[in-house]
Design an enzyme around this catalytic site. Structure first.
Site, PDB file in Angstrom:
ATOM      1  CE1 TYR A  91     -64.478  14.603 -14.664  1.00  0.00           C
ATOM      2  CE2 TYR A  91     -63.296  14.187 -16.695  1.00  0.00           C
ATOM      3  CZ  TYR A  91     -63.330  14.690 -15.411  1.00  0.00           C
ATOM      4  OH  TYR A  91     -62.212  15.291 -14.876  1.00  0.00           O
ATOM      5  CG  ASP A 150     -53.251  12.617 -20.486  1.00  0.00           C
ATOM      6  OD1 ASP A 150     -52.267  12.919 -21.193  1.00  0.00           O
ATOM      7  OD2 ASP A 150     -53.386  13.007 -19.312  1.00  0.00           O
ATOM      8  CG  HIS A 390     -60.076   6.376 -12.665  1.00  0.00           C
ATOM      9  ND1 HIS A 390     -59.281   5.574 -13.429  1.00  0.00           N
ATOM     10  CD2 HIS A 390     -60.117   7.573 -13.277  1.00  0.00           C
ATOM     11  CE1 HIS A 390     -58.845   6.252 -14.455  1.00  0.00           C
ATOM     12  NE2 HIS A 390     -59.343   7.464 -14.397  1.00  0.00           N
ATOM     13  CE1 TYR A 477     -62.036  18.560 -14.675  1.00  0.00           C
ATOM     14  CE2 TYR A 477     -62.082  19.937 -16.626  1.00  0.00           C
ATOM     15  CZ  TYR A 477     -61.858  18.710 -16.031  1.00  0.00           C
ATOM     16  OH  TYR A 477     -61.453  17.638 -16.801  1.00  0.00           O
ATOM     17  NE  ARG A 478     -65.047  16.635 -18.702  1.00  0.00           N
ATOM     18  CZ  ARG A 478     -64.092  16.185 -19.513  1.00  0.00           C
ATOM     19  NH1 ARG A 478     -62.844  16.585 -19.352  1.00  0.00           N
ATOM     20  NH2 ARG A 478     -64.386  15.361 -20.481  1.00  0.00           N
TER      21      ARG A 478
HETATM   22  C1  LIG Z   1     -57.397   7.619 -17.776  1.00  0.00           C
HETATM   23  C2  LIG Z   1     -58.154   8.825 -18.238  1.00  0.00           C
HETATM   24  C3  LIG Z   1     -57.479   9.992 -18.575  1.00  0.00           C
HETATM   25  C4  LIG Z   1     -58.181  11.106 -19.004  1.00  0.00           C
HETATM   26  N1  LIG Z   1     -57.479  12.224 -19.338  1.00  0.00           N
HETATM   27  C5  LIG Z   1     -58.141  13.318 -19.762  1.00  0.00           C
HETATM   28  C6  LIG Z   1     -57.436  14.487 -20.162  1.00  0.00           C
HETATM   29  O1  LIG Z   1     -56.203  14.531 -20.210  1.00  0.00           O
HETATM   30  N2  LIG Z   1     -58.168  15.576 -20.500  1.00  0.00           N
HETATM   31  C7  LIG Z   1     -59.522  15.558 -20.530  1.00  0.00           C
HETATM   32  O2  LIG Z   1     -60.136  16.569 -20.859  1.00  0.00           O
HETATM   33  N3  LIG Z   1     -60.202  14.466 -20.181  1.00  0.00           N
HETATM   34  C8  LIG Z   1     -59.563  13.342 -19.817  1.00  0.00           C
HETATM   35  N4  LIG Z   1     -60.281  12.223 -19.491  1.00  0.00           N
HETATM   36  C9  LIG Z   1     -61.758  12.260 -19.536  1.00  0.00           C
HETATM   37  C10 LIG Z   1     -62.372  11.788 -20.910  1.00  0.00           C
HETATM   38  O3  LIG Z   1     -61.994  10.473 -21.187  1.00  0.00           O
HETATM   39  C11 LIG Z   1     -61.969  12.675 -22.076  1.00  0.00           C
HETATM   40  O4  LIG Z   1     -62.295  14.021 -21.806  1.00  0.00           O
HETATM   41  C12 LIG Z   1     -62.644  12.284 -23.406  1.00  0.00           C
HETATM   42  O5  LIG Z   1     -62.016  12.981 -24.450  1.00  0.00           O
HETATM   43  C13 LIG Z   1     -64.130  12.623 -23.428  1.00  0.00           C
HETATM   44  O6  LIG Z   1     -64.771  11.788 -24.324  1.00  0.00           O
HETATM   45  P1  LIG Z   1     -65.156  12.238 -25.819  1.00  0.00           P
HETATM   46  O7  LIG Z   1     -64.083  13.125 -26.329  1.00  0.00           O
HETATM   47  O8  LIG Z   1     -65.484  10.998 -26.577  1.00  0.00           O
HETATM   48  O9  LIG Z   1     -66.428  13.122 -25.621  1.00  0.00           O
HETATM   49  P2  LIG Z   1     -67.953  12.657 -25.621  1.00  0.00           P
HETATM   50  O10 LIG Z   1     -68.136  11.554 -24.646  1.00  0.00           O
HETATM   51  O11 LIG Z   1     -68.435  12.444 -26.997  1.00  0.00           O
HETATM   52  O12 LIG Z   1     -68.582  14.005 -25.093  1.00  0.00           O
HETATM   53  C14 LIG Z   1     -68.355  14.515 -23.830  1.00  0.00           C
HETATM   54  C15 LIG Z   1     -69.654  15.111 -23.316  1.00  0.00           C
HETATM   55  O13 LIG Z   1     -69.919  16.333 -24.053  1.00  0.00           O
HETATM   56  C16 LIG Z   1     -71.275  16.386 -24.500  1.00  0.00           C
HETATM   57  N5  LIG Z   1     -71.286  16.403 -25.960  1.00  0.00           N
HETATM   58  C17 LIG Z   1     -70.498  15.647 -26.759  1.00  0.00           C
HETATM   59  N6  LIG Z   1     -70.707  15.960 -28.019  1.00  0.00           N
HETATM   60  C18 LIG Z   1     -71.644  16.914 -28.059  1.00  0.00           C
HETATM   61  C19 LIG Z   1     -72.253  17.641 -29.114  1.00  0.00           C
HETATM   62  N7  LIG Z   1     -71.904  17.437 -30.387  1.00  0.00           N
HETATM   63  N8  LIG Z   1     -73.192  18.546 -28.809  1.00  0.00           N
HETATM   64  C20 LIG Z   1     -73.542  18.768 -27.515  1.00  0.00           C
HETATM   65  N9  LIG Z   1     -72.980  18.125 -26.469  1.00  0.00           N
HETATM   66  C21 LIG Z   1     -72.038  17.201 -26.743  1.00  0.00           C
HETATM   67  C22 LIG Z   1     -71.973  15.166 -23.983  1.00  0.00           C
HETATM   68  O14 LIG Z   1     -72.715  15.459 -22.840  1.00  0.00           O
HETATM   69  C23 LIG Z   1     -70.863  14.210 -23.615  1.00  0.00           C
HETATM   70  O15 LIG Z   1     -71.192  13.439 -22.520  1.00  0.00           O
HETATM   71  C24 LIG Z   1     -59.599  11.072 -19.061  1.00  0.00           C
HETATM   72  C25 LIG Z   1     -60.279   9.913 -18.707  1.00  0.00           C
HETATM   73  C26 LIG Z   1     -59.568   8.790 -18.306  1.00  0.00           C
HETATM   74  C27 LIG Z   1     -60.320   7.561 -17.962  1.00  0.00           C
END
Ligand SMILES: Cc1cc2nc3c(=O)[nH]c(=O)nc-3n(C[C@H](O)[C@H](O)[C@H](O)COP(=O)(O)OP(=O)(O)OC[C@H]3O[C@@H](n4cnc5c(N)ncnc54)[C@H](O)[C@@H]3O)c2cc1C
Length: 532
Positions: A91, A150, A390, A477-478
């Site tokens: 994303y 995940d 991806h 959804y996103r």
């Molecule tokens: C193989 C694979 C599997 C995945 N499986 C899942 C899954 O099971 N479920 C799922 O949900 N996702 C999944 N993802 C997507 C993603 O990797 C995860 O959601 C991951 O947890 C998001 O990164 P993060 O938690 O570091 O959030 P961040 O990258 O830190 O934040 C996500 C977004 O939220 C906003 N944000 C973050 N922090 C703040 C803040 N403090 N204040 C305001 N805005 C903020 C920002 O815009 C940021 O871009 C997957 C991705 C891959 C590649």
């Protein structure tokens, strides 16, 4: 030195010096090497000038430092792109929508402020990962379970604020949150819900507080920086078991989904039941199935039905995850079986019963420990060793078998029309997921290549898929940062009334447009005017 758009080098240098005074010199990063770490490793703009890259990063360690950084950015009109752990692969990773934004990196704010295993909640800062929370709970023997996405390295808060999902009864992560603390663009600090009452005893118990419930506008938005979040946790269950229901015919999916939806809506199935697409429900090494899996075209329904009948395999199957006391779980499964028996030829299989606390040896055997509340990174095996990443194309469709069939047809046709690389079994026969209540989420892994021509073609195809989905009443959804505008464009009811509303809020609470410009298609006024 790269500078944010519209900011002079002189002004930017002055702002960087002020950032250094606020957070310490070593926590303001500007080198190319450092900026590389904030690029999106799954960028669909690989090797292209359009790839959005940050100009700098600043990493505060406390709420007070966040407030100072925000005030400095506001004074200099510097766009900040906020990340928690910045692992948003699929994303957008840690990279901004607007090139030249400064990354506001909250990884250092990784304190677990409280875990309560009587009222079952946690209060965390943005940098707390699922691994951190799990270890904290595990080391102290607390009787609560983590619901992780995940990839276990992600942020509990960041994932929830982006409305991510998991697998256990607390799988809808934003829905599981209770109480936010937010820094606004003018540096003010706001607490939502009961947090607005000084000395409140129920910030993590009662969500709504008094007056308008504003938490939603801080999810998938660019209205503030969330610095604390309360999360409801599931009490450590006595046991967990996955039971499988298989049905013999293609059309059985319709009653199968109806019953699953009924059981979920009643709370009898408490979490995400994954539906196995027909080609994946059979044994992986079976030669006939392997041959079908390797075929580039989609095998016909009749072919599959005949093959599965010969092999006594279900056409569709669904895994039902149960959590709770052993006798309650047994009663839930018994009742579920009774309902599914209405489908002629339905068969049932009980999986292993896991008792908590988990036996570490037993855990080693589990293919997907996330279901047991144990974060890990096994998911990165998907796509195989040659995968260059991806994007997720992730529309929401109704939770009915009819909608699944329609979506299968629509997307299989679209994949053909768009000449998309692999019409692999997983793509034409996707398994609808139910990470969110009352609907299906479909996840198509959309390949990212280190090849400009292929990525250009895939980006155009992605945009077309968003259009096609919208024409059928399905919306994402996103989405990846590269397609936030495209997706926002299809949420257009009544001349984009919702976007106009969001822009009104944006202009009022962030008039200089410093927070994450372009996030989810919401741009500050000066950039909207520049674009038009
Ligand atoms: C193989 C694979 C599997 C995945 N499986 C899942 C899954 O099971 N479920 C799922 O949900 N996702 C999944 N993802 C997507 C993603 O990797 C995860 O959601 C991951 O947890 C998001 O990164 P993060 O938690 O570091 O959030 P961040 O990258 O830190 O934040 C996500 C977004 O939220 C906003 N944000 C973050 N922090 C703040 C803040 N403090 N204040 C305001 N805005 C903020 C920002 O815009 C940021 O871009 C997957 C991705 C891959 C590649």
């Amino acid at each position: 030195m790269r500078t944010p758009p519209g900011v002079s080098s002189k002004d930017f240098s002055s702002a960087l010096r002020q950032f250094e005074q606020a957070v310490g010199e070593q926590w303001v990063l500007t080198s190319d090497e450092d900026m590389d770490t904030y690029r999106d490793s799954y960028s669909p703009f690989w090797h292209e000038d359009e790839e959005p890259v940050p100009s700098a990063a600043v990493a505060p360690d406390s709420v007070e430092q966040v407030q100072q950084v925000v005030k400095i950015a506001n004074a200099h009109k510097i766009p900040l792109w906020t990340i928690s752990t910045g692992k948003n692969l699929g994303y957008g990773g840690s990279a901004p929508v607007l090139s030249g934004s400064v990354i506001l990196d909250l990884k250092r704010m990784n304190r677990i402020l409280e875990v309560n295993d009587k009222d079952h909640y946690a209060l965390v800062e943005p940098g707390v990962s699922y691994f951190d929370l799990y270890r904290y709970i595990h080391d102290r023997g607390l009787r609560v379970m983590v619901d992780a996405a995940d990839p276990g390295w992600g942020s509990v808060l960041g994932n929830a604020i982006d409305r991510g999902g998991g697998h256990t009864p607390m799988r809808d992560h934003f829905d599981a949150h209770c109480g936010l603390e937010i820094v606004l663009a003018n540096g003010d600090l706001v607490r939502t819900g009961m947090g607005a009452l000084p000395g409140a005893k129920t910030w993590q118990q009662y969500r709504y507080g008094f007056g308008p419930y504003v938490d939603g506008i801080f999810s998938q938005s660019n209205f503030g920086v969330v610095t604390k979040m309360g999360m409801w946790l599931y009490p450590q269950p006595e046991a967990h078991m996955v039971a499988t229901v298989s049905v013999p015919r293609h059309d059985d999916l319709i009653p199968l989904v109806d019953i699953v939806a009924f059981l979920m809506n009643c709370g009898i199935i408490p979490s995400t039941p994954p539906f196995a697409p027909p080609l994946f429900s059979g044994p992986p090494g079976d030669p006939a199935l392997c041959a079908l899996r390797a075929r580039p075209d989609a095998p016909s329904t009749q072919e599959l039905e005949q093959l599965f009948q010969r092999k006594h395999l279900g056409y569709w199957s669904v895994d039902l995850p149960f959590y709770g006391p052993v006798n309650v779980l047994a009663a839930q499964w018994e009742y579920a079986r009774e309902r599914f028996s209405a489908i002629p030829g339905a068969t049932f299989q009980e999986g292993k019963l896991f008792r908590f606390p988990l036996d570490p040896k037993e855990l080693e055997q589990v293919p997907n420990p996330v279901l047991l509340g144990v974060p890990n990174l096994a998911i990165f095996g998907i796509g195989g060793p040659r995968s260059q990443g991806h994007l997720w194309f992730s529309p929401i469709i109704p939770m009915t078998g009819e909608a699944v069939f329609e979506a299968q047809k629509v997307f299989a046709d679209a994949y053909r029309e768009l000449d998309l690389p692999v019409i692999a079994a997983g793509q034409t026969f996707f398994g609808p997921a139910s990470n969110y209540p009352r609907c299906f989420l479909i996840l198509f892994g959309f390949p990212v290549e280190h090849d400009i021509a292929k990525n250009r073609k895939n980006r155009a195809a992605f945009k077309r898929l968003v259009q096609i989905a919208a024409e059928h009443g399905w919306g994402e959804y996103r989405t990846h940062t590269a397609f936030m505008q495209t997706v926002s464009d299809v949420y257009s009811y009544n001349h984009h009334a919702l976007r106009s509303f969001n822009e009104t809020i944006k202009d009022a609470i962030d008039p200089n447009g410093i927070f994450s410009p372009g996030k989810c298609g919401i741009w500050p006024k000066h950039l909207r005017e520049a674009k038009s």
